[in-house]
Design a protein around this motif. Structure first.
Motif, PDB file in Angstrom:
ATOM      1  N   LEU A 120      25.259  40.938  31.975  1.00 53.56           N
ATOM      2  CA  LEU A 120      25.055  41.614  30.699  1.00 53.56           C
ATOM      3  C   LEU A 120      23.641  41.312  30.214  1.00 53.56           C
ATOM      4  CD1 LEU A 120      28.422  40.244  29.883  1.00 53.56           C
ATOM      5  CD2 LEU A 120      28.055  42.638  29.332  1.00 53.56           C
ATOM      6  N   HIS A 121      22.831  42.348  30.148  1.00 61.38           N
ATOM      7  CA  HIS A 121      21.476  42.167  29.613  1.00 61.38           C
ATOM      8  C   HIS A 121      21.115  43.356  28.738  1.00 61.38           C
ATOM      9  CE1 HIS A 121      19.030  44.878  32.344  1.00 61.38           C
ATOM     10  NE2 HIS A 121      20.062  44.688  33.157  1.00 61.38           N
ATOM     11  N   ASN A 122      20.102  43.172  27.917  1.00 67.73           N
ATOM     12  CA  ASN A 122      19.688  44.221  27.007  1.00 67.73           C
ATOM     13  C   ASN A 122      19.001  45.339  27.786  1.00 67.73           C
ATOM     14  OD1 ASN A 122      20.613  43.120  24.580  1.00 67.73           O
ATOM     15  ND2 ASN A 122      18.808  41.825  24.384  1.00 67.73           N
ATOM     16  N   ARG A 169      28.219  34.313  19.070  1.00 72.32           N
ATOM     17  CA  ARG A 169      28.584  33.967  20.434  1.00 72.32           C
ATOM     18  C   ARG A 169      30.089  34.064  20.642  1.00 72.32           C
ATOM     19  NH1 ARG A 169      24.860  28.504  21.334  1.00 72.32           N
ATOM     20  NH2 ARG A 169      22.814  29.578  21.328  1.00 72.32           N
ATOM     21  N   ASN A 170      30.842  33.563  19.682  1.00 69.14           N
ATOM     22  CA  ASN A 170      32.302  33.610  19.782  1.00 69.14           C
ATOM     23  C   ASN A 170      32.821  35.046  19.760  1.00 69.14           C
ATOM     24  OD1 ASN A 170      32.567  30.826  19.966  1.00 69.14           O
ATOM     25  ND2 ASN A 170      32.807  30.538  17.747  1.00 69.14           N
ATOM     26  N   ASP A 171      32.185  35.895  18.964  1.00 68.48           N
ATOM     27  CA  ASP A 171      32.583  37.302  18.919  1.00 68.48           C
ATOM     28  C   ASP A 171      32.385  37.966  20.277  1.00 68.48           C
ATOM     29  OD1 ASP A 171      33.223  37.056  16.258  1.00 68.48           O
ATOM     30  OD2 ASP A 171      31.356  37.949  15.517  1.00 68.48           O
ATOM     31  N   ILE A 172      31.253  37.687  20.907  1.00 66.94           N
ATOM     32  CA  ILE A 172      30.962  38.273  22.214  1.00 66.94           C
ATOM     33  C   ILE A 172      31.929  37.746  23.265  1.00 66.94           C
ATOM     34  CG2 ILE A 172      29.275  38.377  24.097  1.00 66.94           C
ATOM     35  CD1 ILE A 172      28.625  40.252  21.813  1.00 66.94           C
ATOM     36  N   LEU A 173      32.205  36.463  23.230  1.00 65.36           N
ATOM     37  CA  LEU A 173      33.155  35.888  24.193  1.00 65.36           C
ATOM     38  C   LEU A 173      34.543  36.477  24.012  1.00 65.36           C
ATOM     39  CD1 LEU A 173      32.059  32.128  24.216  1.00 65.36           C
ATOM     40  CD2 LEU A 173      31.610  33.873  25.960  1.00 65.36           C
ATOM     41  N   GLY A 174      34.906  36.758  22.762  1.00 64.31           N
ATOM     42  CA  GLY A 174      36.193  37.404  22.504  1.00 64.31           C
ATOM     43  C   GLY A 174      36.232  38.811  23.088  1.00 64.31           C
ATOM     44  N   ALA A 175      35.120  39.539  22.963  1.00 63.89           N
ATOM     45  CA  ALA A 175      35.050  40.883  23.539  1.00 63.89           C
ATOM     46  C   ALA A 175      35.129  40.827  25.058  1.00 63.89           C
ATOM     47  CB  ALA A 175      33.757  41.573  23.098  1.00 63.89           C
ATOM     48  N   GLN A 212      24.543  45.299  24.603  1.00 56.61           N
ATOM     49  CA  GLN A 212      24.788  45.859  23.272  1.00 56.61           C
ATOM     50  C   GLN A 212      26.055  46.722  23.218  1.00 56.61           C
ATOM     51  OE1 GLN A 212      22.897  44.676  20.889  1.00 56.61           O
ATOM     52  NE2 GLN A 212      21.723  43.596  22.476  1.00 56.61           N
ATOM     53  N   GLU A 213      26.661  46.983  24.368  1.00 56.16           N
ATOM     54  CA  GLU A 213      27.848  47.849  24.423  1.00 56.16           C
ATOM     55  C   GLU A 213      29.150  47.079  24.624  1.00 56.16           C
ATOM     56  OE1 GLU A 213      27.852  51.025  23.820  1.00 56.16           O
ATOM     57  OE2 GLU A 213      25.672  51.265  23.703  1.00 56.16           O
ATOM     58  N   VAL A 214      29.069  45.756  24.698  1.00 53.39           N
ATOM     59  CA  VAL A 214      30.251  44.951  25.023  1.00 53.39           C
ATOM     60  C   VAL A 214      31.373  45.144  24.015  1.00 53.39           C
ATOM     61  CG1 VAL A 214      31.104  42.587  25.254  1.00 53.39           C
ATOM     62  CG2 VAL A 214      28.953  43.232  26.312  1.00 53.39           C
ATOM     63  N   SER A 234      31.808  47.830  22.189  1.00 53.42           N
ATOM     64  CA  SER A 234      32.111  49.245  22.026  1.00 53.42           C
ATOM     65  C   SER A 234      33.511  49.559  22.533  1.00 53.42           C
ATOM     66  CB  SER A 234      31.081  50.085  22.794  1.00 53.42           C
ATOM     67  OG  SER A 234      31.524  51.412  22.975  1.00 53.42           O
ATOM     68  N   SER A 235      34.142  50.560  21.947  1.00 58.56           N
ATOM     69  CA  SER A 235      35.464  50.995  22.422  1.00 58.56           C
ATOM     70  C   SER A 235      35.377  51.605  23.820  1.00 58.56           C
ATOM     71  CB  SER A 235      36.051  52.019  21.450  1.00 58.56           C
ATOM     72  OG  SER A 235      35.232  53.178  21.382  1.00 58.56           O
ATOM     73  N   LEU A 236      34.167  51.970  24.233  1.00 58.73           N
ATOM     74  CA  LEU A 236      33.971  52.572  25.553  1.00 58.73           C
ATOM     75  C   LEU A 236      33.566  51.559  26.607  1.00 58.73           C
ATOM     76  CD1 LEU A 236      32.143  55.920  24.638  1.00 58.73           C
ATOM     77  CD2 LEU A 236      34.573  55.535  25.076  1.00 58.73           C
ATOM     78  N   ALA A 237      33.505  50.282  26.255  1.00 62.57           N
ATOM     79  CA  ALA A 237      33.074  49.262  27.222  1.00 62.57           C
ATOM     80  C   ALA A 237      33.940  49.277  28.475  1.00 62.57           C
ATOM     81  CB  ALA A 237      33.090  47.880  26.575  1.00 62.57           C
ATOM     82  N   LYS A 238      35.232  49.461  28.302  1.00 64.27           N
ATOM     83  CA  LYS A 238      36.134  49.477  29.462  1.00 64.27           C
ATOM     84  C   LYS A 238      35.841  50.675  30.357  1.00 64.27           C
ATOM     85  CE  LYS A 238      39.921  51.737  26.877  1.00 64.27           C
ATOM     86  NZ  LYS A 238      39.157  51.858  25.595  1.00 64.27           N
ATOM     87  N   SER A 239      35.449  51.804  29.770  1.00 71.26           N
ATOM     88  CA  SER A 239      35.108  52.983  30.565  1.00 71.26           C
ATOM     89  C   SER A 239      33.819  52.764  31.341  1.00 71.26           C
ATOM     90  CB  SER A 239      34.969  54.212  29.654  1.00 71.26           C
ATOM     91  OG  SER A 239      36.214  54.555  29.072  1.00 71.26           O
TER      92      SER A 239
END
Length: 314
Positions: A121-123, A77-83, A157-159, A161-166
């Motif tokens: 954000l959903h699967n 959860r913390n990893d996702i919140l950081g992203a 699942q893409e949060v 990813s390096s392309l999330a901002k794109s």
């Protein structure tokens, strides 16, 4: 099949002017909402998903579907919140100011009378990175599947990813396009042109400057697999995204962003809007002449044959 940025049309429009809620209540951290989602894109083909607000920034609400969140460890959860912290920062410092300064804003404060944009954000299916629904810009009376928010959808699942901002930039430009064209000018534009604009967002932000592994690199591959795919016939296939990306890259490269801005501001749709914008900017070419030159360019890309037969942007 890639479905980045698919536009979901409302079933019914009751009128040009929308009815807005009379009262404004800002969402609060920990708030749960049951959202309507596109079952064609959802990993489990759901049409509704309960999600909870897990991150709030100055401009964004990040909702995460409850089922996935509840299955995660505290560390996950913390990893996702950081992203999401990083993604929110990118949005507010780069994506939002750059794209709105160029094309105008989304509807503010919008149908929910809240200036923050909701990101759900959903699967999703593996090949779906995100989408946008025009239905959300209308009341439930006008479009029963509406969430009555200014919002976009991203694959959970893409949060990281390096392309999330794109992906976020792409979907946000759909939100801007919807307001500028459909709401303000009453024009429901062709899907191919809406997707073409959204496809340019990462490039305009400089996210494709390092080509390898970029959003643009993926679209070049999608295009080269089927370079004869129709530009204006939209089926939502990877080749469709590839061809509109390559065409609008050429328009940007050859004729400039001002032409794109005028396409967006035009009260015409599709091909007619492109021809009008070219004329307004002093170019003698219409859409069909540009299309012909672009068709030659994607096979030649050689300035020795003339500037119109190559991309100046390496």
């Amino acid at each position: 099949m890639s479905n980045i940025g698919r536009i979901i049309r409302p079933i019914f429009f009751a009128g040009v002017f929308l009815s807005f809620p009379l009262f404004v209540f800002a969402d609060s951290l920990g708030q749960q909402v049951v959202f309507s989602v596109d079952s064609d894109f959802d990993a489990q083909e759901r049409s509704q998903i309960p999600a909870t607000l897990r991150k709030v920034t100055n401009q964004l609400y990040f909702y995460i579907e409850d089922g996935q969140w509840n299955s995660w460890s505290t560390q996950r959860r913390n990893d996702i919140l950081g992203a999401l912290e990083e993604l929110g920062s990118r949005f507010e410092s780069e994506i939002y100011p750059s794209l709105t300064n160029t094309f105008g804003t989304e509807r503010k404060p919008g149908i929910d009378r809240d200036e923050r944009i909701t990101v759900l954000l959903h699967n999703m299916r593996e090949n779906v990175k995100g989408y946008f629904s025009t239905a959300d810009g209308y009341t439930k009376f006008e479009a029963p599947s509406s969430n009555e928010r200014e919002m976009v959808y991203l694959n959970l699942q893409e949060v990281e990813s390096s392309l999330a901002k794109s992906y976020l930039a792409h979907e946000f430009l759909h939100l801007v396009y919807f307001n500028q064209k459909e709401v303000l000018r009453g024009v429901s534009d062709d899907i191919w042109i809406q997707e073409g604009f959204a496809e340019l967002a990462p490039t305009l932000l400089g996210y494709d400057r390092d080509f390898e592994g970029s959003y643009l690199a993926k679209r070049v591959r999608d295009f080269t697999v089927n370079p004869r795919d129709s530009l204006t016939e939209w089926r939502g296939l990877p080749a469709d995204y590839g061809v509109v990306n390559m065409f609008f890259q050429y328009v940007r490269d050859r004729y400039g962003v001002a032409v794109l801005v005028d396409v967006l501001k035009s009260r015409k749709a599709g091909i007619a809007a492109v021809s009008e914008a070219l004329a307004q900017n002093g170019f003698k070419e219409d859409f069909f002449a540009v299309f012909t030159d672009w068709s030659i360019t994607v096979f030649l890309n050689d300035c020795l044959y003339g500037e119109r037969y190559c991309f100046s942007d390496e």
